[in-house]
Design a protein around this motif. Structure first.
Motif, short mmCIF file in Angstrom:
data_model
loop_
_atom_site.label_atom_id
_atom_site.label_comp_id
_atom_site.label_asym_id
_atom_site.label_seq_id
_atom_site.Cartn_x
_atom_site.Cartn_y
_atom_site.Cartn_z
N GLY A 1 9.95 -17.00 -28.54
CA GLY A 1 10.83 -17.29 -29.67
C GLY A 1 10.19 -16.85 -30.98
O GLY A 1 8.97 -16.82 -31.10
N VAL A 2 11.03 -16.48 -31.93
CA VAL A 2 10.54 -16.07 -33.25
C VAL A 2 11.36 -16.78 -34.32
O VAL A 2 12.59 -16.80 -34.25
N VAL A 3 10.66 -17.40 -35.28
CA VAL A 3 11.36 -17.98 -36.41
C VAL A 3 11.00 -17.18 -37.66
O VAL A 3 9.83 -16.98 -37.94
N ILE A 4 12.00 -16.70 -38.35
CA ILE A 4 11.75 -15.99 -39.61
C ILE A 4 12.25 -16.87 -40.75
O ILE A 4 13.44 -17.16 -40.86
N ASP A 5 11.32 -17.31 -41.58
CA ASP A 5 11.67 -18.22 -42.67
C ASP A 5 11.87 -17.42 -43.95
O ASP A 5 10.95 -16.78 -44.44
N VAL A 6 13.09 -17.46 -44.48
CA VAL A 6 13.38 -16.71 -45.71
C VAL A 6 13.71 -17.64 -46.87
O VAL A 6 14.36 -17.25 -47.83
N SER A 7 13.27 -18.91 -46.75
CA SER A 7 13.69 -19.88 -47.77
C SER A 7 13.12 -19.56 -49.15
O SER A 7 13.65 -20.03 -50.16
N ALA A 8 12.06 -18.74 -49.21
CA ALA A 8 11.50 -18.41 -50.52
C ALA A 8 12.29 -17.30 -51.22
O ALA A 8 12.07 -17.03 -52.39
N LEU A 9 13.21 -16.68 -50.51
CA LEU A 9 13.92 -15.54 -51.09
C LEU A 9 15.18 -15.99 -51.83
O LEU A 9 15.94 -16.80 -51.31
N ASP A 10 15.38 -15.45 -53.03
CA ASP A 10 16.65 -15.76 -53.68
C ASP A 10 17.59 -14.56 -53.67
O ASP A 10 18.61 -14.56 -54.34
N VAL A 11 17.24 -13.57 -52.90
CA VAL A 11 18.18 -12.47 -52.69
C VAL A 11 17.89 -11.79 -51.35
O VAL A 11 16.74 -11.71 -50.93
N LEU A 12 18.94 -11.43 -50.65
CA LEU A 12 18.79 -10.69 -49.40
C LEU A 12 19.79 -9.54 -49.48
O LEU A 12 21.00 -9.76 -49.36
N ASP A 13 19.30 -8.33 -49.70
CA ASP A 13 20.24 -7.22 -49.86
C ASP A 13 20.67 -6.67 -48.50
O ASP A 13 20.28 -7.19 -47.45
N ARG B 1 8.95 -5.31 -39.24
CA ARG B 1 9.63 -5.17 -37.95
C ARG B 1 8.65 -4.65 -36.88
O ARG B 1 8.58 -5.17 -35.78
N GLU B 2 7.88 -3.66 -37.31
CA GLU B 2 6.88 -3.07 -36.43
C GLU B 2 5.89 -4.15 -35.93
O GLU B 2 5.69 -4.34 -34.74
N ASP B 3 5.29 -4.87 -36.92
CA ASP B 3 4.28 -5.89 -36.60
C ASP B 3 4.84 -6.93 -35.65
O ASP B 3 4.22 -7.29 -34.64
N LEU B 4 6.01 -7.42 -35.99
CA LEU B 4 6.58 -8.53 -35.23
C LEU B 4 6.86 -8.10 -33.79
O LEU B 4 6.55 -8.83 -32.83
N THR B 5 7.42 -6.90 -33.65
CA THR B 5 7.75 -6.42 -32.31
C THR B 5 6.48 -6.30 -31.46
O THR B 5 6.47 -6.64 -30.28
N GLN B 6 5.41 -5.80 -32.10
CA GLN B 6 4.12 -5.70 -31.40
C GLN B 6 3.63 -7.07 -30.96
O GLN B 6 3.24 -7.28 -29.82
#
Lengths: 124, 307
Positions: free
Chosen positions: A43-55, A29-34
């Motif tokens: 614009g920002v795209v966050i790709d989470v397709s590699a994750l099989d769980v999001l808690d 979060r820190e890095d991205l905001t900077q």
């Protein structure tokens, strides 16, 4: 494990490759905001397709990132949430309110382009 | 296969000497008259409407081959006490005939015919010694009963498996996911939706969204006669899960009854995008696809873009 962030035009692409610890998430979060500020990204795209769980912490952080980035003048799209992950999240009551979603990176970039062009043509 | 298989059965004739001897006696007579008994039994079954069909369908060599094999396996079971191959063979037969549609009573008629042919021959040989005759008849009956039990068990298991397969096929049939046009899916739901089916619908739909890269999904529930609160909640969850994947869902065709039930139950449907009928739903979907700003509208927590 840090998340690689790529610059593409006036968008940033962050591709989450593996499960992140809570500390990793905060660092992310820190890095991205900077970087949004440094690259003057819109614009920002966050790709989470590699994750099989999001808690719950991860989805709350994603939502937080989207809102933070919005305050810095950029829009966020979360892409690639897998079917099983999506349903598990809903059952846990994690809804990513106020965050745009798209099926994959391509759609996410297209959505951002539509929105950015749209907001320009609306004369903001 | 079902658990039942592992528990019961092995035809385990008690190998105490008298029983073993009686079984041996039974086998001796059967083996001596094997050809005539087989011929007569086959002739008797040829008159039976059910078996006639099967006998006609199976080539003569194959039938004789099967009989030879059965005879050897039965000999090993009775004389050598080596039951496993015989039981396995019975199971194969039970399953095969169940699939062919032979009724279970058919089996009883066949075994009855066999018994009726064998009993007079036992009487002929052991008539002079009633005790030995009785023991032999009992041994035969016990042996056949156990064989029937094996066949029956396998028969039921096969039928149950068939029923399950058909149920699965029906469910597949009843929940198609149709691609109407690029990036637009239609899910017409017809019939009663229970929790199990609702779960399946969700999995289907989310998978289809991922496979087709869909952006809009129309769920048409015109064909659903009743919706309870669990199913309604499930629909709401499905719609939300679809949104997490980047697809917008439109629900159409809530009948008057369903709508009233949902309101009475107090199901929170505010987050659903509902349209009266399928036509309207498809129009709305088209609008969403063509409207480039359509995806910016998120009622909750929307922050204004700071520029």
């Amino acid at each position: 494990m840090s998340v690689p962030v790529l610059k593409q035009g006036d968008c940033l692409i962050a591709s989450v490759q593996s499960v992140l610890t809570d500390a990793d998430l905060l660092q992310f979060r820190e890095d991205l905001t900077q970087q949004v500020g440094r690259f003057r990204s819109r614009g920002v795209v966050i790709d989470v397709s590699a994750l099989d769980v999001l808690d719950s912490f991860a989805s709350r952080t994603l939502r937080g990132i989207a809102h933070t980035v919005r305050l810095r003048g950029a829009q966020t799209v979360v892409v690639g949430i897998q079917p099983e992950v999506a349903f598990a999240m809903v059952q846990l009551g994690l809804r990513l309110e106020g965050v745009d979603t798209a099926i994959d990176l391509e759609e996410g970039l297209a959505l951002l382009n539509r929105r950015l062009n749209g907001s320009r043509s609306h004369g903001h | 296969m079902s658990v039942a298989h592992k528990q019961v059965l092995p035809i385990r004739p008690d190998r105490t000497p008298p029983d073993a001897r009686a079984l041996g006696d039974f086998w001796k007579i059967y083996d001596a008259h094997y050809d005539e008994i087989t011929a007569e039994a086959t002739a008797a079954l040829a008159d039976d409407p059910e078996f006639a069909v099967i006998l006609r369908a199976v080539p003569r060599e194959q039938l004789e081959d099967g009989q030879r094999k059965s005879r050897e396996l039965m000999r090993r079971a009775v004389v050598d006490g080596d039951l496993e191959p015989y039981v396995a063979d019975l199971r194969v037969q039970g399953a095969a005939y169940a699939r062919m549609g032979l009724s279970f009573t058919g089996w009883f008629r066949a075994v009855g015919a066999f018994r009726a042919l064998l009993t007079p021959r036992l009487l002929e040989s052991y008539g002079a010694k009633p005790e030995r005759l009785l023991a032999t008849v009992e041994a035969m009956t016990g042996f056949l009963d156990r064989a029937m039990a094996v066949i029956g068990e396998e028969y039921l298991a096969t039928k149950e498996k068939l029923i399950h397969q058909q149920q699965d096929a029906l469910r597949e049939l009843s929940t198609p996911v149709l691609q109407v046009r690029d990036k637009m899916l239609l899910l017409p739901i017809v019939g009663v939706v229970d929790s199990h089916r609702a779960q399946q619908l969700t999995e289907h739909l989310l998978r289809a969204i991922s496979d087709n890269r869909a952006r809009v999904v129309v769920l048409d529930i015109t064909g659903v006669p009743a919706v309870d609160s669990r199913v309604a909640n499930h629909i709401v969850q499905t719609v939300e899960a679809a949104r997490l994947m980047g697809a917008r869902a439109i629900v159409t065709g809530l009948s008057a009854e369903v709508a009233q039930t949902l309101v009475t139950l107090g199901v929170e449907l505010g987050k659903l995008n509902t349209v009266g009928d399928l036509q309207g739903g498809l129009e709305e979907a088209d609008r969403l696809l063509s409207d480039r700003m359509a995806f910016t509208t998120h009622p909750n927590g929307e922050l204004k873009l700071a520029e």
